[in-house]
Write a protein that holds these residues in place. Structure first.
Motif, PDB file in Angstrom:
ATOM      1  N   UNK A 151       0.819  -1.218   0.000  1.00  0.00           N
ATOM      2  CA  UNK A 151       0.000   0.000   0.000  1.00  0.00           C
ATOM      3  C   UNK A 151       0.852   1.267   0.000  1.00  0.00           C
ATOM      4  N   UNK A 152       2.156   1.128   0.192  1.00  0.00           N
ATOM      5  CA  UNK A 152       3.039   2.285   0.302  1.00  0.00           C
ATOM      6  C   UNK A 152       3.229   2.745   1.736  1.00  0.00           C
ATOM      7  N   UNK A 153       2.465   2.178   2.651  1.00  0.00           N
ATOM      8  CA  UNK A 153       2.601   2.489   4.079  1.00  0.00           C
ATOM      9  C   UNK A 153       3.853   1.820   4.638  1.00  0.00           C
ATOM     10  N   UNK A 154       4.427   2.383   5.679  1.00  0.00           N
ATOM     11  CA  UNK A 154       5.546   1.687   6.329  1.00  0.00           C
ATOM     12  C   UNK A 154       5.030   0.434   7.037  1.00  0.00           C
ATOM     13  N   UNK A 155       5.923  -0.381   7.472  1.00  0.00           N
ATOM     14  CA  UNK A 155       5.560  -1.554   8.265  1.00  0.00           C
ATOM     15  C   UNK A 155       5.271  -1.078   9.685  1.00  0.00           C
ATOM     16  N   UNK A 156       3.984  -0.986  10.038  1.00  0.00           N
ATOM     17  CA  UNK A 156       3.585  -0.546  11.369  1.00  0.00           C
ATOM     18  C   UNK A 156       3.622  -1.727  12.312  1.00  0.00           C
ATOM     19  N   UNK A 157       4.213  -1.521  13.477  1.00  0.00           N
ATOM     20  CA  UNK A 157       4.319  -2.558  14.497  1.00  0.00           C
ATOM     21  C   UNK A 157       3.819  -1.983  15.810  1.00  0.00           C
ATOM     22  N   UNK A 211      -0.053   0.642  30.863  1.00  0.00           N
ATOM     23  CA  UNK A 211       0.634   1.276  29.736  1.00  0.00           C
ATOM     24  C   UNK A 211      -0.095   0.902  28.445  1.00  0.00           C
ATOM     25  N   UNK A 212      -0.289   1.885  27.583  1.00  0.00           N
ATOM     26  CA  UNK A 212      -0.973   1.653  26.306  1.00  0.00           C
ATOM     27  C   UNK A 212       0.010   1.094  25.278  1.00  0.00           C
ATOM     28  N   UNK A 213      -0.503   0.346  24.297  1.00  0.00           N
ATOM     29  CA  UNK A 213       0.373  -0.095  23.200  1.00  0.00           C
ATOM     30  C   UNK A 213       0.981   1.122  22.498  1.00  0.00           C
ATOM     31  N   UNK A 214       2.125   0.914  21.894  1.00  0.00           N
ATOM     32  CA  UNK A 214       2.823   1.981  21.182  1.00  0.00           C
ATOM     33  C   UNK A 214       3.055   1.521  19.754  1.00  0.00           C
ATOM     34  N   UNK A 215       2.636   2.318  18.777  1.00  0.00           N
ATOM     35  CA  UNK A 215       2.798   1.980  17.359  1.00  0.00           C
ATOM     36  C   UNK A 215       4.032   2.676  16.803  1.00  0.00           C
ATOM     37  N   UNK A 216       4.892   1.886  16.155  1.00  0.00           N
ATOM     38  CA  UNK A 216       6.100   2.425  15.536  1.00  0.00           C
ATOM     39  C   UNK A 216       6.170   1.944  14.088  1.00  0.00           C
ATOM     40  N   UNK A 261       8.514   0.602  11.095  1.00  0.00           N
ATOM     41  CA  UNK A 261       9.809  -0.007  10.809  1.00  0.00           C
ATOM     42  C   UNK A 261      10.098   0.177   9.326  1.00  0.00           C
ATOM     43  N   UNK A 262      10.879   1.147   9.023  1.00  0.00           N
ATOM     44  CA  UNK A 262      11.289   1.421   7.640  1.00  0.00           C
ATOM     45  C   UNK A 262      12.810   1.453   7.644  1.00  0.00           C
ATOM     46  N   UNK A 263      13.419   0.306   7.309  1.00  0.00           N
ATOM     47  CA  UNK A 263      14.869   0.200   7.389  1.00  0.00           C
ATOM     48  C   UNK A 263      15.361   0.109   8.819  1.00  0.00           C
ATOM     49  N   UNK A 264      14.508  -0.379   9.699  1.00  0.00           N
ATOM     50  CA  UNK A 264      14.845  -0.489  11.115  1.00  0.00           C
ATOM     51  C   UNK A 264      14.443  -1.854  11.656  1.00  0.00           C
ATOM     52  N   UNK A 265      14.951  -2.164  12.828  1.00  0.00           N
ATOM     53  CA  UNK A 265      14.621  -3.413  13.506  1.00  0.00           C
ATOM     54  C   UNK A 265      14.169  -3.102  14.921  1.00  0.00           C
ATOM     55  N   UNK A 266      13.392  -4.018  15.484  1.00  0.00           N
ATOM     56  CA  UNK A 266      12.940  -3.852  16.863  1.00  0.00           C
ATOM     57  C   UNK A 266      12.984  -5.195  17.578  1.00  0.00           C
ATOM     58  N   UNK A 267      13.334  -5.140  18.843  1.00  0.00           N
ATOM     59  CA  UNK A 267      13.353  -6.334  19.680  1.00  0.00           C
ATOM     60  C   UNK A 267      12.832  -5.957  21.058  1.00  0.00           C
ATOM     61  N   UNK A 268      12.155  -6.902  21.683  1.00  0.00           N
ATOM     62  CA  UNK A 268      11.634  -6.699  23.034  1.00  0.00           C
ATOM     63  C   UNK A 268      12.080  -7.852  23.921  1.00  0.00           C
TER      64      UNK A 268
END
Length: 165
Positions: free
Chosen positions: A54-60, A70-75, A77-84
């Protein structure tokens, strides 16, 4: 000619960084095959390359550990990585090398955004071990992190800057 002997009663578990490394390797393999747009996930560690169809970034969405308020947080990921890393699913299981026992320093979940998943994975585990010292350390080192405690959350200045870009 050097040898290492394991006499038993000892285990080495690299899962603390293996998932991040595996996500990076898979993303690199896809890129080498000409795949420019992909979201790679290995055991909760993610690498976002390019964009969705769709042209949207990868929302996580970073989940909120139960009972923290604590509320969820949307980020994106465009050329980035995330780990928890955290203790809210399997209980305390990240070993503090200073004590040899699981870290229980008050950080319930640590999510880190970085250029590579292995870095995000490593920093997330380290921040769990640091506990109450994690916010100051993450700020000093410029780590983009969300730290969830039983009392709320801390967003590091590096993460706040990313969210405002």
């Amino acid at each position: 000619g050097r040898r290492l002997r394991q006499p038993g009663g000892l285990a080495l578990d690299l899962s603390g960084i293996a998932k991040g490394h595996a996500a990076d390797v898979l993303a690199d393999l896809l890129a080498a095959q000409g795949v420019a747009d992909a979201l790679v996930e290995v055991g909760g560690e993610l690498v976002g390359c390019g964009v969705q169809p769709s042209g949207e970034p990868w929302w996580v969405d970073l989940e909120a550990p139960p009972g923290t308020g604590v509320a969820p947080l949307r980020v994106a990921l465009h050329g980035l990585a995330i780990a928890t890393s955290g203790d809210y699913v399997r209980g305390p299981h990240t070993i503090d090398p200073r004590t040899g026992v699981p870290a229980t320093g008050g950080v319930t979940a640590a999510s880190v955004i970085a250029d590579r998943a292995i870095l995000a994975d490593t920093w997330a585990s380290a921040l769990i071990v640091l506990g109450g010292d994690a916010p100051a350390f993450a700020e000093r080192e410029g780590i983009a992190a969300r730290l969830v405690t039983r009392d709320g959350e801390v967003l590091t200045p590096a993460l706040i800057a990313m969210l405002h870009d």
